[in-house]
Design an enzyme around this catalytic site. Structure first.
Site, PDB file in Angstrom:
ATOM      1  CB  SER A 188      11.711   0.050  -2.700  1.00 15.90           C
ATOM      2  OG  SER A 188      11.374   0.096  -1.322  1.00 15.90           O
ATOM      3  CE1 TYR A 203       7.053   1.696  -3.878  1.00 14.33           C
ATOM      4  CE2 TYR A 203       7.932   0.490  -1.996  1.00 14.33           C
ATOM      5  CZ  TYR A 203       8.048   1.491  -2.940  1.00 14.33           C
ATOM      6  OH  TYR A 203       9.178   2.287  -2.954  1.00 14.33           O
TER       7      TYR A 203
END
Length: 270
Positions: free
Chosen positions: A159, A182
């Site tokens: 990401s 995350y």
């Protein structure tokens, strides 16, 4: 000396088997279609047996390849470790692994997409288990298959938040969150990509893709702020990642390993 292979020959995945975790999700489903279109047979992995079966049936119907769904709880290391055996029994080989499954910023977990002071350490551990530990265990268990392939390729879906810190101005006045776990897990996945690239070379290539934010009925004011910060002037669509996956999975990238290809509309260039 033989003539160079054509681009069509380099990108062909006929005769290869791709294992895609999170294969029934938004990005995972698109990745499955990209690989199947190039001729690969697909093992669709998802926590939901019905979801993985439906996605596999869709791939078989549209691309006339062999596809099968496999349920797998990526928080259970022993279940993950057994997954290559199950896929091998069905398909006979594993040539490509795409680690796409993850807890993301919108996942409905307690102590997840909340202010930092409220983020739960238990949820942090769960996120790292799925986003980072499961790819490690899966690749370790499938290393022999990938080495034997002759075309072994691993693609880790990271990401932009594995590369950059969050711009909290985008989130002001919204219900959206950006959990620390995350970012930490996705950053760790990029470094794991580099580590695995040197460890599994020369038989297996290991690369990552860092997607930007994907539009899924994204609300204002976040949407407008995100788009204004993106040089290409929009959020991503699932199909934006098909080309990157096709490149890294196939012999188009036969001399590429240890890299992270950022597909974010330029979001991280600022």
């Amino acid at each position: 000396m033989n003539a160079d292979r054509s681009l069509r020959e380099l990108m062909s995945l006929k005769g290869r088997v791709a294992l895609v975790t999170g294969g029934a999700g938004h990005i995972g489903r698109s990745i499955g279609h990209a690989l199947a279109e190039l001729g690969a047979d697909i093992a669709v992995i998802d926590i939901s047996s019905s979801g993985s079966a439906d996605a596999a049936a869709e791939l078989s119907r549209q691309w006339k390849v062999a596809a099968a769904g496999f349920d797998c709880d990526l928080e259970q290391a022993e279940v993950v470790r057994d997954l290559p055996r199950r896929v091998r029994e069905r398909f006979g080989r594993i040539d490509i692994i795409v680690n796409c499954a993850a807890f993301v910023g919108t996942s409905g977990l307690e102590g997840w997409a909340v202010p930092f002071e409220q983020q739960a350490d238990a949820t942090w551990r769960r996120a790292l288990e799925v986003n980072l530990t499961a790819p490690f265990v899966l690749v370790q268990a499938a290393a022999g298959d990938l080495r034997a392939s002759g075309h072994g390729s691993i693609i880790n879906i990271s990401s932009i938040y594995g590369l950059a810190g969050p711009d909290w101005r985008l989130y002001e006045g919204t219900d959206l969150g950006n959990p620390a776990a995350y970012a930490a897990s996705k950053g760790g996945l990029i470094q794991a990509t580099r580590w695995l690239a040197t460890t599994l070379a020369p038989q297996v290539r290991v690369n990552a893709i860092a997607p930007g934010g994907v539009f899924r009925d994204t609300p204002e004011p976040f949407l407008g702020r995100y788009v204004a910060r993106t040089p290409l002037g929009r959020m991503a669509r699932e199909e934006d990642f098909k080309g990157a996956v096709a490149y890294l999975a196939s012999d188009l990238s036969a001399y590429v390993t240890g890299q992270c290809l950022t597909v974010d509309g330029g979001w991280t260039v600022w």
